[in-house]
Design a protein around this motif. Structure first.
Motif, PDB file in Angstrom:
ATOM      1  N   SER A   1      17.196 -19.163  51.706  1.00 34.23           N
ATOM      2  CA  SER A   1      17.019 -17.757  52.024  1.00 34.23           C
ATOM      3  C   SER A   1      18.698 -17.695  51.014  1.00 34.23           C
ATOM      4  CB  SER A   1      17.774 -17.653  53.226  1.00 34.23           C
ATOM      5  OG  SER A   1      19.216 -18.739  53.763  1.00 34.23           O
ATOM      6  N   ASP A   2      19.227 -18.627  49.782  1.00 35.29           N
ATOM      7  CA  ASP A   2      19.864 -18.242  49.309  1.00 35.29           C
ATOM      8  C   ASP A   2      19.177 -18.545  47.710  1.00 35.29           C
ATOM      9  OD1 ASP A   2      19.966 -21.018  49.581  1.00 35.29           O
ATOM     10  OD2 ASP A   2      22.001 -21.842  48.468  1.00 35.29           O
ATOM     11  N   HIS A   3      18.611 -18.507  47.501  1.00 39.23           N
ATOM     12  CA  HIS A   3      17.497 -18.203  46.336  1.00 39.23           C
ATOM     13  C   HIS A   3      16.802 -17.781  46.279  1.00 39.23           C
ATOM     14  CE1 HIS A   3      19.254 -22.183  44.202  1.00 39.23           C
ATOM     15  NE2 HIS A   3      19.448 -22.284  45.813  1.00 39.23           N
ATOM     16  N   ALA A   4      15.894 -17.277  48.134  1.00 41.62           N
ATOM     17  CA  ALA A   4      14.845 -16.137  47.590  1.00 41.62           C
ATOM     18  C   ALA A   4      15.007 -15.096  48.786  1.00 41.62           C
ATOM     19  CB  ALA A   4      13.801 -16.603  48.246  1.00 41.62           C
TER      20      ALA A   4
ATOM     21  N   TYR B   1      25.440 -25.177  37.435  1.00 41.86           N
ATOM     22  CA  TYR B   1      25.333 -24.190  37.832  1.00 41.86           C
ATOM     23  C   TYR B   1      25.264 -24.494  39.618  1.00 41.86           C
ATOM     24  CZ  TYR B   1      20.277 -23.704  39.542  1.00 41.86           C
ATOM     25  OH  TYR B   1      19.140 -23.506  39.301  1.00 41.86           O
ATOM     26  N   HIS B   2      26.084 -23.995  40.545  1.00 36.75           N
ATOM     27  CA  HIS B   2      26.405 -24.198  41.966  1.00 36.75           C
ATOM     28  C   HIS B   2      27.089 -25.197  42.535  1.00 36.75           C
ATOM     29  CE1 HIS B   2      22.585 -23.359  44.925  1.00 36.75           C
ATOM     30  NE2 HIS B   2      22.637 -22.709  44.375  1.00 36.75           N
ATOM     31  N   GLY B   3      27.951 -25.244  43.162  1.00 32.67           N
ATOM     32  CA  GLY B   3      29.346 -25.620  43.412  1.00 32.67           C
ATOM     33  C   GLY B   3      30.017 -26.417  42.625  1.00 32.67           C
TER      34      GLY B   3
ATOM     35  N   SER C   1      12.158 -20.138  42.241  1.00 31.40           N
ATOM     36  CA  SER C   1      11.851 -21.810  42.916  1.00 31.40           C
ATOM     37  C   SER C   1      12.060 -22.184  44.015  1.00 31.40           C
ATOM     38  CB  SER C   1      14.496 -22.588  41.734  1.00 31.40           C
ATOM     39  OG  SER C   1      14.854 -21.957  43.412  1.00 31.40           O
ATOM     40  N   HIS C   2      12.680 -21.711  45.341  1.00 31.87           N
ATOM     41  CA  HIS C   2      12.115 -22.915  46.456  1.00 31.87           C
ATOM     42  C   HIS C   2      11.874 -21.477  47.395  1.00 31.87           C
ATOM     43  CE1 HIS C   2      16.080 -23.705  45.842  1.00 31.87           C
ATOM     44  NE2 HIS C   2      15.816 -24.518  47.187  1.00 31.87           N
ATOM     45  N   ALA C   3      12.209 -21.275  48.638  1.00 34.35           N
ATOM     46  CA  ALA C   3      11.882 -21.147  49.903  1.00 34.35           C
ATOM     47  C   ALA C   3      13.412 -20.445  51.187  1.00 34.35           C
ATOM     48  CB  ALA C   3      11.054 -20.958  51.006  1.00 34.35           C
TER      49      ALA C   3
ATOM     50  N   ASP D   1      19.549 -33.385  50.577  1.00 37.40           N
ATOM     51  CA  ASP D   1      18.424 -32.408  49.861  1.00 37.40           C
ATOM     52  C   ASP D   1      18.718 -32.916  47.928  1.00 37.40           C
ATOM     53  OD1 ASP D   1      19.527 -29.721  50.847  1.00 37.40           O
ATOM     54  OD2 ASP D   1      17.600 -30.207  52.472  1.00 37.40           O
ATOM     55  N   HIS D   2      19.642 -32.565  47.621  1.00 36.32           N
ATOM     56  CA  HIS D   2      20.483 -32.455  46.727  1.00 36.32           C
ATOM     57  C   HIS D   2      20.532 -33.901  45.803  1.00 36.32           C
ATOM     58  CE1 HIS D   2      21.069 -27.885  46.635  1.00 36.32           C
ATOM     59  NE2 HIS D   2      21.229 -28.219  47.942  1.00 36.32           N
ATOM     60  N   ALA D   3      20.423 -33.595  44.776  1.00 35.43           N
ATOM     61  CA  ALA D   3      20.854 -35.166  44.212  1.00 35.43           C
ATOM     62  C   ALA D   3      22.543 -35.114  44.188  1.00 35.43           C
ATOM     63  CB  ALA D   3      20.981 -34.645  42.656  1.00 35.43           C
TER      64      ALA D   3
ATOM     65  N   SER E   1      17.016 -26.179  39.207  1.00 33.65           N
ATOM     66  CA  SER E   1      17.427 -25.330  40.501  1.00 33.65           C
ATOM     67  C   SER E   1      17.682 -26.462  41.346  1.00 33.65           C
ATOM     68  CB  SER E   1      15.922 -24.675  40.863  1.00 33.65           C
ATOM     69  OG  SER E   1      16.454 -24.091  42.128  1.00 33.65           O
ATOM     70  N   ASP E   2      17.257 -26.822  42.579  1.00 33.23           N
ATOM     71  CA  ASP E   2      17.978 -27.896  43.506  1.00 33.23           C
ATOM     72  C   ASP E   2      17.330 -28.563  43.753  1.00 33.23           C
ATOM     73  OD1 ASP E   2      19.748 -26.012  44.591  1.00 33.23           O
ATOM     74  OD2 ASP E   2      19.164 -25.326  46.541  1.00 33.23           O
ATOM     75  N   PHE E   3      17.879 -29.765  43.136  1.00 36.70           N
ATOM     76  CA  PHE E   3      16.952 -30.964  43.034  1.00 36.70           C
ATOM     77  C   PHE E   3      17.365 -32.152  43.999  1.00 36.70           C
ATOM     78  CE2 PHE E   3      19.044 -33.979  39.998  1.00 36.70           C
ATOM     79  CZ  PHE E   3      20.014 -33.191  39.055  1.00 36.70           C
TER      80      PHE E   3
HETATM   81 ZN   LIG Z   1      20.490 -23.723  46.726  1.00 33.77          ZN
END
Ligand SMILES: [Zn+2]
Ligand SMILES: [Zn+2]
Length: 326
Positions: free
Chosen positions: A36-39, A292-294, A32-34, A270-272, A108-110
């Motif tokens: 490091s916790d995702h990619a 999911y997440h947090g 989804s993005h670069a 950088d998150h909602a 994903s993170d938005f």
């Molecule tokens: Zn994240």
């Protein structure tokens, strides 16, 4: 469609797709993005990602294979149709829509704040919404971006007027680029930036993102009034040595949605925030929500109780039959 979290987000709808993980089998992997916790690309493995994410990852993972996918264009994996949509979180960050006879959207993170660098995420209608819940508690409500920028301009300019040297802490990928633009474009102060930040800034610029001027840090602390660096490198020792070198007082601020720093904090998330998570759910109008997440449990419970939409957290290694809720 089923979704499981197990070293990534596994979507199973007859055919399988893995999001933000590594697959032992031949399941296609979408990043989804670069961050490091995702990619975490591995040598010799294949990944699908946006053009921008591919550019950011290729320089750090030259031994992995990337196929870039343009935003808003449908591609097929067997019987699944997949499209990526900008998520407002950082350069190239993507929401992922997966369709067969049902459809599912993974945010994903938005971010729904428009920033000096990017537009906010597009809100995408979905039958099943898999939404991040990093700030899934109502106490996480951030001021508007404009207000935070105003406060930053005031704080930075006041420090410089008092002949102070300003250190701004922000993660090298994502936050530091916004800080570069705040310093350079909003405060008219060309900042020094750490090497890792400089390299990421260059990739942002190659995609037309305007950051203003910046200088790579290289024993040249006296060339500027502002230094942008990763927050984990800000230590008392580091500040002391900057002080000695510039012969000025040093003022430090860190930009993060989580205010857990002992320095001045600007909640440049950088998150909602919580209100934006709820706004996304309402406007996406799903029949079912997975968080999911947090604060996944807390957000799911709020959505169930207050919005009347069936919602539950995606637990690790726990499989949910999404079709059960439709
Ligand atoms: Zn994240
Ligand atoms: Zn991220």
């Amino acid at each position: 469609m089923h979704v499981t979290e197990n070293k990534g987000l596994m979507v199973n709808a007859g055919s399988k797709l893995l999001i933000d993980g590594n697959s032992a089998s031949n399941v296609p992997v979408i990043l989804s993005h670069a961050h490091s916790d995702h990619a975490k690309p591995r040598k010799g493995k294949n990944y699908f990602a946006s053009l921008e994410t591919t550019a950011l990852l290729e320089k750090n993972f030259p031994e992995s294979n990337f196929t870039s996918v343009p935003f808003n264009k449908k591609i097929s994996f067997n019987d699944l149709s997949v499209s990526l949509h900008f998520s407002g979180h950082m350069l190239g960050s993507s929401q992922i829509k997966i369709e067969n006879e049902k459809d599912l959207l993974v945010t994903s993170d938005f971010n729904l704040h428009k920033t000096i660098l990017f537009n906010e995420a597009e809100i995408i209608p979905a039958e099943t919404l898999v939404i991040e819940s990093t700030f899934g508690l109502s106490k996480y409500a951030f001021p508007s971006r404009e207000k935070i920028y105003e406060e930053m301009i005031e704080w930075i300019n006041a420090g410089i007027q008092k002949n102070e040297f300003i250190v701004l802490g922000g993660y090298a990928l994502g936050k530091a680029q916004e800080l570069t633009a705040v310093s350079s474009l909003l405060c008219n102060e060309t900042p020094l930036v750490f090497k890792s930040i400089y390299e990421n800034n260059k990739v942002y610029e190659s995609f037309g993102v305007k950051l203003g001027d910046f200088i790579e840090l290289n024993y040249n602390l006296n060339e500027a009034n502002v230094l942008i660096m990763p927050p984990q490198l800000i230590t008392e020792g580091m500040i002391e040595s900057i002080k000695k070198s510039v012969k000025k007082n040093v003022s430090v601020a860190v930009a993060s949605g989580w205010n857990n720093s002992r320095y001045k904090n600007f909640p440049l998330s950088d998150h909602a925030d919580f209100n934006q998570l709820i706004q996304y759910v309402k406007e996406s109008n799903p029949k079912k929500v997975i968080t999911y997440h947090g604060y996944a449990r807390e957000l799911a419970s709020f959505i169930n109780r207050r919005l009347g939409i069936p919602a539950q957290p995606l637990n690790k290694h726990f499989q949910l039959g999404l079709t059960d809720f439709q």
